[in-house]
Design a protein around this motif. Structure first.
Motif, PDB file in Angstrom:
ATOM      1  N   THR A 189      35.410  -8.180  12.442  1.00  0.00           N
ATOM      2  CA  THR A 189      34.508  -7.100  12.843  1.00  0.00           C
ATOM      3  C   THR A 189      34.118  -6.272  11.623  1.00  0.00           C
ATOM      4  O   THR A 189      34.974  -5.921  10.807  1.00  0.00           O
ATOM      5  CB  THR A 189      35.179  -6.195  13.891  1.00  0.00           C
ATOM      6  OG1 THR A 189      35.361  -6.939  15.100  1.00  0.00           O
ATOM      7  CG2 THR A 189      34.338  -4.968  14.188  1.00  0.00           C
ATOM      8  N   ASP A 190      32.841  -5.978  11.506  1.00  0.00           N
ATOM      9  CA  ASP A 190      32.348  -5.112  10.430  1.00  0.00           C
ATOM     10  C   ASP A 190      32.693  -3.674  10.801  1.00  0.00           C
ATOM     11  O   ASP A 190      31.926  -2.996  11.498  1.00  0.00           O
ATOM     12  CB  ASP A 190      30.841  -5.306  10.268  1.00  0.00           C
ATOM     13  CG  ASP A 190      30.274  -4.543   9.066  1.00  0.00           C
ATOM     14  OD1 ASP A 190      30.938  -3.592   8.591  1.00  0.00           O
ATOM     15  OD2 ASP A 190      29.166  -4.883   8.627  1.00  0.00           O
ATOM     16  N   MET A 191      33.859  -3.211  10.343  1.00  0.00           N
ATOM     17  CA  MET A 191      34.338  -1.889  10.752  1.00  0.00           C
ATOM     18  C   MET A 191      33.464  -0.772  10.200  1.00  0.00           C
ATOM     19  O   MET A 191      33.279   0.265  10.863  1.00  0.00           O
ATOM     20  CB  MET A 191      35.790  -1.705  10.304  1.00  0.00           C
ATOM     21  CG  MET A 191      36.492  -0.527  10.946  1.00  0.00           C
ATOM     22  SD  MET A 191      36.665  -0.682  12.746  1.00  0.00           S
ATOM     23  CE  MET A 191      37.900  -1.976  12.850  1.00  0.00           C
ATOM     24  N   VAL A 192      32.915  -0.954   9.027  1.00  0.00           N
ATOM     25  CA  VAL A 192      32.039   0.071   8.455  1.00  0.00           C
ATOM     26  C   VAL A 192      30.808   0.254   9.338  1.00  0.00           C
ATOM     27  O   VAL A 192      30.404   1.380   9.659  1.00  0.00           O
ATOM     28  CB  VAL A 192      31.646  -0.288   7.011  1.00  0.00           C
ATOM     29  CG1 VAL A 192      30.630   0.716   6.471  1.00  0.00           C
ATOM     30  CG2 VAL A 192      32.878  -0.317   6.105  1.00  0.00           C
TER      31      VAL A 192
ATOM     32  N   ALA B 281      27.866   3.324  13.510  1.00  0.00           N
ATOM     33  CA  ALA B 281      27.210   3.395  14.817  1.00  0.00           C
ATOM     34  C   ALA B 281      27.832   4.497  15.670  1.00  0.00           C
ATOM     35  O   ALA B 281      27.119   5.205  16.400  1.00  0.00           O
ATOM     36  CB  ALA B 281      27.303   2.049  15.520  1.00  0.00           C
ATOM     37  N   ALA B 282      29.156   4.658  15.595  1.00  0.00           N
ATOM     38  CA  ALA B 282      29.825   5.716  16.350  1.00  0.00           C
ATOM     39  C   ALA B 282      29.398   7.092  15.847  1.00  0.00           C
ATOM     40  O   ALA B 282      29.177   8.021  16.648  1.00  0.00           O
ATOM     41  CB  ALA B 282      31.337   5.552  16.249  1.00  0.00           C
ATOM     42  N   LEU B 283      29.277   7.251  14.540  1.00  0.00           N
ATOM     43  CA  LEU B 283      28.839   8.536  13.985  1.00  0.00           C
ATOM     44  C   LEU B 283      27.401   8.849  14.379  1.00  0.00           C
ATOM     45  O   LEU B 283      27.059  10.006  14.653  1.00  0.00           O
ATOM     46  CB  LEU B 283      28.989   8.513  12.461  1.00  0.00           C
ATOM     47  CG  LEU B 283      30.429   8.525  11.931  1.00  0.00           C
ATOM     48  CD1 LEU B 283      30.443   8.245  10.430  1.00  0.00           C
ATOM     49  CD2 LEU B 283      31.119   9.847  12.232  1.00  0.00           C
TER      50      LEU B 283
ATOM     51  N   GLU C  66      42.407   4.123   6.036  1.00  0.00           N
ATOM     52  CA  GLU C  66      41.196   3.356   5.734  1.00  0.00           C
ATOM     53  C   GLU C  66      40.023   3.849   6.578  1.00  0.00           C
ATOM     54  O   GLU C  66      38.898   3.991   6.072  1.00  0.00           O
ATOM     55  CB  GLU C  66      41.461   1.871   5.968  1.00  0.00           C
ATOM     56  CG  GLU C  66      42.455   1.279   4.981  1.00  0.00           C
ATOM     57  CD  GLU C  66      42.900  -0.122   5.348  1.00  0.00           C
ATOM     58  OE1 GLU C  66      43.441  -0.825   4.466  1.00  0.00           O
ATOM     59  OE2 GLU C  66      42.708  -0.535   6.510  1.00  0.00           O
ATOM     60  N   LEU C  67      40.280   4.118   7.840  1.00  0.00           N
ATOM     61  CA  LEU C  67      39.218   4.607   8.719  1.00  0.00           C
ATOM     62  C   LEU C  67      38.755   6.004   8.292  1.00  0.00           C
ATOM     63  O   LEU C  67      37.551   6.306   8.336  1.00  0.00           O
ATOM     64  CB  LEU C  67      39.716   4.625  10.166  1.00  0.00           C
ATOM     65  CG  LEU C  67      40.029   3.250  10.763  1.00  0.00           C
ATOM     66  CD1 LEU C  67      40.763   3.394  12.087  1.00  0.00           C
ATOM     67  CD2 LEU C  67      38.760   2.427  10.932  1.00  0.00           C
TER      68      LEU C  67
ATOM     69  N   LEU D  25      30.698   8.127   5.222  1.00  0.00           N
ATOM     70  CA  LEU D  25      29.480   7.962   6.018  1.00  0.00           C
ATOM     71  C   LEU D  25      29.000   9.242   6.687  1.00  0.00           C
ATOM     72  O   LEU D  25      27.793   9.433   6.890  1.00  0.00           O
ATOM     73  CB  LEU D  25      29.691   6.896   7.092  1.00  0.00           C
ATOM     74  CG  LEU D  25      29.905   5.473   6.621  1.00  0.00           C
ATOM     75  CD1 LEU D  25      30.141   4.569   7.826  1.00  0.00           C
ATOM     76  CD2 LEU D  25      28.706   4.964   5.826  1.00  0.00           C
ATOM     77  N   GLU D  26      29.920  10.115   7.069  1.00  0.00           N
ATOM     78  CA  GLU D  26      29.554  11.259   7.911  1.00  0.00           C
ATOM     79  C   GLU D  26      28.486  12.155   7.272  1.00  0.00           C
ATOM     80  O   GLU D  26      27.521  12.537   7.957  1.00  0.00           O
ATOM     81  CB  GLU D  26      30.801  12.077   8.266  1.00  0.00           C
ATOM     82  CG  GLU D  26      30.590  13.025   9.427  1.00  0.00           C
ATOM     83  CD  GLU D  26      31.905  13.504  10.008  1.00  0.00           C
ATOM     84  OE1 GLU D  26      31.964  13.749  11.224  1.00  0.00           O
ATOM     85  OE2 GLU D  26      32.884  13.637   9.239  1.00  0.00           O
TER      86      GLU D  26
END
Length: 402
Positions: free
Chosen positions: A329-332, A337-339, A388-389, A396-397
Motif C-alpha cells: 500500500t502506498d502509505m504516503v 488522501a486522509a488529510l 513513520e506515520l 504533508l499537512e
C-alpha cells in the motif's frame, strides 16, 4: 489526524505508561471480558476509563478512552437466529451508555465466526524480527486436514490441494496444534474463544446464508442501531474482512469498495461509517486504498494504518505484516488522501474534522521479542510505525492545508 493507540486492558503487556511515553493522544479499547450480546454497563465503562486515566502508580495519565474497538456484534445477530433481537436491544443500550460516558466513535465488524485469521503469529523475518502471516497453503492444510470441513475440496484447486497435503504430511503434531490455535482462537483478550467443534457448528449454521443474505442481515442491524447512534451523536464504523476474501465457505461482505458502498448506500446516514483498515483491504491487489479514501472518505470515521506484503498477485494469496512504509500500500498517498478529507471537513464546518487513526499491528523488534505482548500489538514495533506515520503527516499537512 488524531493519534490513538490500542490497549487491551490491565492484562495488556504494553502499559498505559508505555502508551503515554509513545505520545499518543487517545486510547482505543473495549470491554473484552463482557460476553458478546450483553450490555456494556455504565459501571464497566467507567472502570475502563479510570484504568486508562491513570498510570500504574496512580498518577494521572493525561489520556482518555476515545474509540471503542470493538463493540462486538453477536453471531445471533449476523445469522438472525436465537436471541438476535435481544442482542440488538442490548447493543443500543450499550451505545447509550457509551455516549453518556463521552465516547463517540464505535468500531465493529460483521465477519462471520472468526475475527482476523492468520496462520502464523510470530513468523521470523530475515532480520530477526517477527510478524503475523497468512500462508494460503497452511490455511488449506488446516481447512482440509485439521478442520476437515465438508466441501473444502471445492474451494482449492488441485495444485493447492496437493501442496496442502504435502505440507500437512510434513507437519509435527506441535505445528498442527499451533496452526489450529492460530486460526480459530481469535483476537487475544476477546471474550469468545472457539474450539474446532465450535467452528464446525457455526459453519453448519452458515451453510444456508449467502452473501446477499448476510448483507441483508447487516443492513437490518444498521437500520435499527444507526438512528440510535445518530440521536446520541455517535459514529459507527465497520471494519473490513481480514483477510478480505472468502474463507471456510463463509460469505464475506466487507472486502471491497463496491461492498462498502452498497452498505453505505443502503443505510445512507452519516453515523453509518467505515473503519478503513489499510492492512486488511490491502491484502487484495484490486483494492485501491488512496482511491477508496478519496471516494468514501466522508464516511470514514476511523483509520487503521498498517501495511502488508502480498506474496502472490492473486486476489487470494499469502501475505505477511510488513513495516508501515514497506508493504504494497502506498502509505504516503493514503495519508495525503486522509488529510485532504480532513481539509474538506474543515471547510464544510464538520465537527469531526480530525479523523482518529492508530498504527495498526507492527513487527516485534528489539525488546518486543522479550515482552511477547498480544500478537500484532508490540510496543516498539507500533511506536516505529507511529513515528513513520508522524513523519508523513508532518511533511504533508502544511502543503495540503495551504
Amino acid at each position: 489526524m488524531r493519534q490513538t493507540w490500542r490497549w487491551f486492558g490491565p492484562q495488556d503487556l504494553v502499559s498505559i505508561e508505555d502508551t503515554a511515553q509513545a505520545g499518543v493522544e487517545g486510547i482505543v479499547s473495549a470491554l473484552h471480558h463482557v460476553p458478546t450480546g450483553a450490555v456494556w454497563t455504565p459501571e464497566e465503562i467507567v472502570r475502563r476509563q479510570d484504568e486508562i486515566g491513570r498510570m500504574p502508580d496512580g498518577r494521572p495519565s493525561g489520556i482518555a478512552w476515545e474509540v471503542v474497538e470493538s463493540l462486538p456484534v453477536s453471531e445471533d445477530i449476523k445469522k438472525q437466529r436465537g436471541d438476535w433481537r435481544a442482542h440488538v436491544e442490548a447493543y443500543r443500550e450499550s451505545l447509550r451508555n457509551l455516549a453518556a460516558a463521552g465516547i463517540e466513535v464505535i468500531c465493529y465488524n460483521f465477519m462471520p465466526v472468526l475475527d482476523w485469521t492468520r496462520t502464523d503469529l510470530a513468523w521470523k523475518l530475515p532480520n530477526g524480527a517477527t510478524c503475523m502471516r497468512f500462508d494460503l497453503t497452511d490455511f488449506a492444510a488446516f481447512d482440509l486436514h485439521i478442520l476437515e470441513r465438508p466441501g473444502a475440496e471445492d474451494d482449492f484447486d488441485e495444485p493447492l490441494r496437493d501442496a496442502a497435503s504435502e505440507r500437512f504430511a510434513g507437519m509435527s503434531e506441535a505445528r498442527k496444534q499451533e496452526l489450529a490455535k492460530n486460526v480459530v482462537f481469535g483476537l487475544p483478550g476477546a471474550a469468545e474463544h472457539f474450539t474446532l467443534a465450535d467452528v464446525r457448528e457455526h459453519l453448519a449454521e452458515y451453510a444456508k446464508i449467502s452473501e446477499e443474505r448476510l448483507r441483508a442481515n447487516l443492513v437490518d442491524f444498521l437500520e435499527q442501531v444507526v438512528p440510535t447512534a445518530e440521536e446520541l451523536g455517535l459514529r459507527l464504523c465497520c471494519h473490513p474482512d481480514d483477510p478480505p476474501v472468502p474463507l471456510l465457505g463463509l460469505p464475506r461482505i466487507m472486502s471491497t469498495e463496491a461492498q462498502y458502498k452498497a452498505v453505505m448506500d443502503a443505510v445512507d446516514r452519516p453515523a453509518n461509517g467505515i473503519t478503513l483498515c489499510s492492512g486488511s483491504l490491502g491484502a487484495r491487489p484490486d483494492n485501491d486504498l488512496p482511491g477508496m479514501m478519496e471516494r468514501l472518505g466522508d464516511r470514514v470515521h476511523f483509520l487503521h494504518l498498517r501495511n502488508v506484503k502480498r506474496e502472490t498477485p492473486d486476489i487470494r494469496g499469502s501475505f505477511y505484516e510488513a513495516e508501515h512504509l514497506g508493504g504494497d500500500t502506498d502509505m504516503v498517498a493514503l495519508v495525503e488522501a486522509a488529510l485532504r478529507e480532513e481539509a474538506r471537513r474543515k471547510a464544510a464546518g464538520r465537527a469531526d474534522t480530525n479523523i482518529p487513526f492508530r498504527p495498526d499491528h507492527g513487527q516485534d523488534i528489539l525488546d518486543d521479542l522479550k515482552r511477547q505482548a498480544q500478537p500484532g500489538y508490540p510496543a516498539v514495533g507500533r511506536l516505529k510505525g507511529l513515528a513513520e506515520l508522524r513523519g508523513i503527516i508532518a511533511a504533508l499537512e502544511p502543503r495540503v492545508s495551504a
